[in-house]
Enzyme design. Sequence first.
Site, mmCIF file in Angstrom:
data_model
loop_
_atom_site.group_PDB
_atom_site.id
_atom_site.type_symbol
_atom_site.label_atom_id
_atom_site.label_comp_id
_atom_site.label_asym_id
_atom_site.label_seq_id
_atom_site.Cartn_x
_atom_site.Cartn_y
_atom_site.Cartn_z
ATOM 1 N N CYS A 117 -5.231 -21.308 2.231
ATOM 2 C CA CYS A 117 -4.227 -21.434 1.171
ATOM 3 C C CYS A 117 -3.037 -22.313 1.572
ATOM 4 C CB CYS A 117 -3.719 -20.052 0.760
ATOM 5 S SG CYS A 117 -5.048 -18.932 0.349
ATOM 6 N N HIS A 257 3.038 -20.138 -2.558
ATOM 7 C CA HIS A 257 1.617 -19.827 -2.776
ATOM 8 C C HIS A 257 1.562 -18.511 -3.548
ATOM 9 C CE1 HIS A 257 -2.511 -18.994 -2.446
ATOM 10 N NE2 HIS A 257 -2.383 -18.044 -1.544
ATOM 11 N N ASN A 287 -5.345 -15.853 -7.463
ATOM 12 C CA ASN A 287 -5.093 -16.614 -6.234
ATOM 13 C C ASN A 287 -6.097 -17.765 -6.167
ATOM 14 O OD1 ASN A 287 -4.950 -17.614 -3.639
ATOM 15 N ND2 ASN A 287 -5.093 -15.618 -2.619
HETATM 16 N N1 ACO Z 1 -8.792 -1.274 -8.207
HETATM 17 C C1 ACO Z 1 -8.437 0.005 -8.001
HETATM 18 N N2 ACO Z 1 -8.141 0.488 -6.798
HETATM 19 C C2 ACO Z 1 -8.172 -0.353 -5.755
HETATM 20 C C3 ACO Z 1 -8.510 -1.701 -5.898
HETATM 21 C C4 ACO Z 1 -8.837 -2.161 -7.186
HETATM 22 N N3 ACO Z 1 -9.188 -3.421 -7.430
HETATM 23 N N4 ACO Z 1 -8.458 -2.298 -4.684
HETATM 24 C C5 ACO Z 1 -8.085 -1.366 -3.805
HETATM 25 N N5 ACO Z 1 -7.916 -0.177 -4.450
HETATM 26 C C6 ACO Z 1 -7.550 1.109 -3.897
HETATM 27 C C7 ACO Z 1 -7.840 1.211 -2.427
HETATM 28 O O1 ACO Z 1 -9.197 1.568 -2.220
HETATM 29 C C8 ACO Z 1 -6.896 2.300 -1.992
HETATM 30 O O2 ACO Z 1 -7.446 3.538 -2.345
HETATM 31 P P1 ACO Z 1 -7.281 4.814 -1.356
HETATM 32 O O3 ACO Z 1 -5.805 5.041 -1.312
HETATM 33 O O4 ACO Z 1 -8.044 5.868 -2.072
HETATM 34 O O5 ACO Z 1 -7.851 4.388 -0.063
HETATM 35 C C9 ACO Z 1 -5.677 2.076 -2.911
HETATM 36 O O6 ACO Z 1 -6.138 1.263 -3.990
HETATM 37 C C10 ACO Z 1 -4.540 1.339 -2.239
HETATM 38 O O7 ACO Z 1 -5.081 0.252 -1.518
HETATM 39 P P2 ACO Z 1 -4.164 -0.734 -0.750
HETATM 40 O O8 ACO Z 1 -5.015 -1.716 -0.010
HETATM 41 O O9 ACO Z 1 -3.126 0.030 0.032
HETATM 42 O O10 ACO Z 1 -3.430 -1.470 -1.954
HETATM 43 P P3 ACO Z 1 -2.273 -2.491 -1.864
HETATM 44 O O11 ACO Z 1 -1.156 -2.028 -2.673
HETATM 45 O O12 ACO Z 1 -1.989 -2.933 -0.450
HETATM 46 O O13 ACO Z 1 -2.891 -3.764 -2.611
HETATM 47 C C11 ACO Z 1 -3.895 -5.882 -2.144
HETATM 48 C C12 ACO Z 1 -4.066 -4.372 -2.095
HETATM 49 C C13 ACO Z 1 -3.677 -6.309 -3.574
HETATM 50 C C14 ACO Z 1 -5.165 -6.537 -1.601
HETATM 51 C C15 ACO Z 1 -2.667 -6.290 -1.292
HETATM 52 O O14 ACO Z 1 -2.747 -5.682 -0.034
HETATM 53 C C16 ACO Z 1 -2.548 -7.789 -1.104
HETATM 54 O O15 ACO Z 1 -2.230 -8.512 -2.031
HETATM 55 N N6 ACO Z 1 -2.735 -8.264 0.131
HETATM 56 C C17 ACO Z 1 -2.615 -9.690 0.426
HETATM 57 C C18 ACO Z 1 -3.736 -10.435 -0.182
HETATM 58 C C19 ACO Z 1 -3.618 -11.898 0.104
HETATM 59 O O16 ACO Z 1 -2.567 -12.470 0.015
HETATM 60 N N7 ACO Z 1 -4.697 -12.502 0.524
HETATM 61 C C20 ACO Z 1 -4.662 -13.875 0.826
HETATM 62 C C21 ACO Z 1 -6.007 -14.390 0.762
HETATM 63 S S1 ACO Z 1 -5.835 -16.059 0.841
HETATM 64 C C22 ACO Z 1 -7.149 -16.875 1.428
HETATM 65 O O17 ACO Z 1 -6.977 -17.561 2.392
HETATM 66 C C23 ACO Z 1 -8.455 -16.811 0.707
#
Ligand code: ACO
Length: 332
Positions: A117, A257, A287
């Site tokens: 990214c 980003h 994203n």
């Molecule tokens: N729908 C419903 N529930 C979900 C989902 C979903 N799509 N995804 C995760 N959950 C659940 C999890 O299983 C967890 O359940 P549990 O408490 O029973 O275990 C709960 O929601 C909370 O999960 P978290 O991972 O703590 O959720 P968080 O608030 O951290 O959000 C997210 C997750 C959106 C992935 C966040 O951590 C994030 O944005 N991280 C950065 C992502 C990013 O920037 N990635 C870059 C990629 S770039 C590249 O180079 C391709």
Amino acid sequence: MSSNVIGAGILGMGSALPERVLTNSDLEKMVDTSDEWIIKRTGISERRILDKGEPVFQLGVKAAERAISDAGIASEDIDLIIAATTSPDYVFPQMSCMIQSKIGAKKAAAFDMNVACSGFVYAMSVAKQFIASGTYKYILIIGCEGLSKLTDWEDRNTCVLFGDGAGAAVMGPVENGYGVLSTYLGADGEMGNVLTLPFCCFTQADLDVRPNKNKNVIWMDGGEVFKFAVKIMEQASLRAIEDANLKVEDIDFVFPHQANIRIIDGALKRLGFTHEKMHLVIQKYGNISSASIPVAMDEALREGKIKKGDNIVLVGFGGGLTWASAVIKWSK
Ligand code: ACO
């Protein structure tokens, strides 16, 4: 800027998105998720997705053609093409070469750059050096991604996040004092294992964490990426602003980003960069990795949000882990 260094800036921009829209309610039928969870935790309502047989590079071709026309030059004038991509159709021929052939940029050298990214800002930094040194005059940089092809559609932790798209810029010489004022690039390979996409080889760690074992799909430790992103976006913005001899108060517009609205808010609100100083597209595109910054820039420009003399910050982070920021004084 010393008199023998040529100022480098953006002369034209363009973007392209697939037609097909995948909404949160579509995803509710595919995995155990909800529209409410996705919007609240990420800010995303829908994303654009390529159809199965649609190649990724075609988005880059469309974005490039628009950027070239916006710059008022011909394809034949381009000296170099840099395609920032983490999701090329082929390893070779490279996406940059496929785009070169389609747009008829016959004299251009071409290479791909995979910095996930952070790719668009890395590409801009490289292009700036070639222009500043007088090696090349016109350079086409493109962020072009088809992450839907590398997404595990059974993993709710990742499949709600990504989309496809492309954004392009023609860079070239600009008036002294305008254009790219500073760039700051960084990487922390020690943290690489929190965001992975295996290609030829899977380690035991890859097999252990992926719900679908050895599929070539994106996996991440979302929490770790989140913490890293909030910290680095703030630090990298400040560093580029300082290197441009400016203060936070001098900044008119910011293009972060766009991976998660909570990351943007966590990192940038403290600097006084509120949503009024941004053009947000995450709600409709998700994203889109290296395309996220140029797509937002192109839309903001077309909506007249940027004017000559504005000081603009670009800041990204991504797989590697990597980060990149830049300050531009807008020259058009
Ligand atoms: N729908 C419903 N529930 C979900 C989902 C979903 N799509 N995804 C995760 N959950 C659940 C999890 O299983 C967890 O359940 P549990 O408490 O029973 O275990 C709960 O929601 C909370 O999960 P978290 O991972 O703590 O959720 P968080 O608030 O951290 O959000 C997210 C997750 C959106 C992935 C966040 O951590 C994030 O944005 N991280 C950065 C992502 C990013 O920037 N990635 C870059 C990629 S770039 C590249 O180079 C391709």
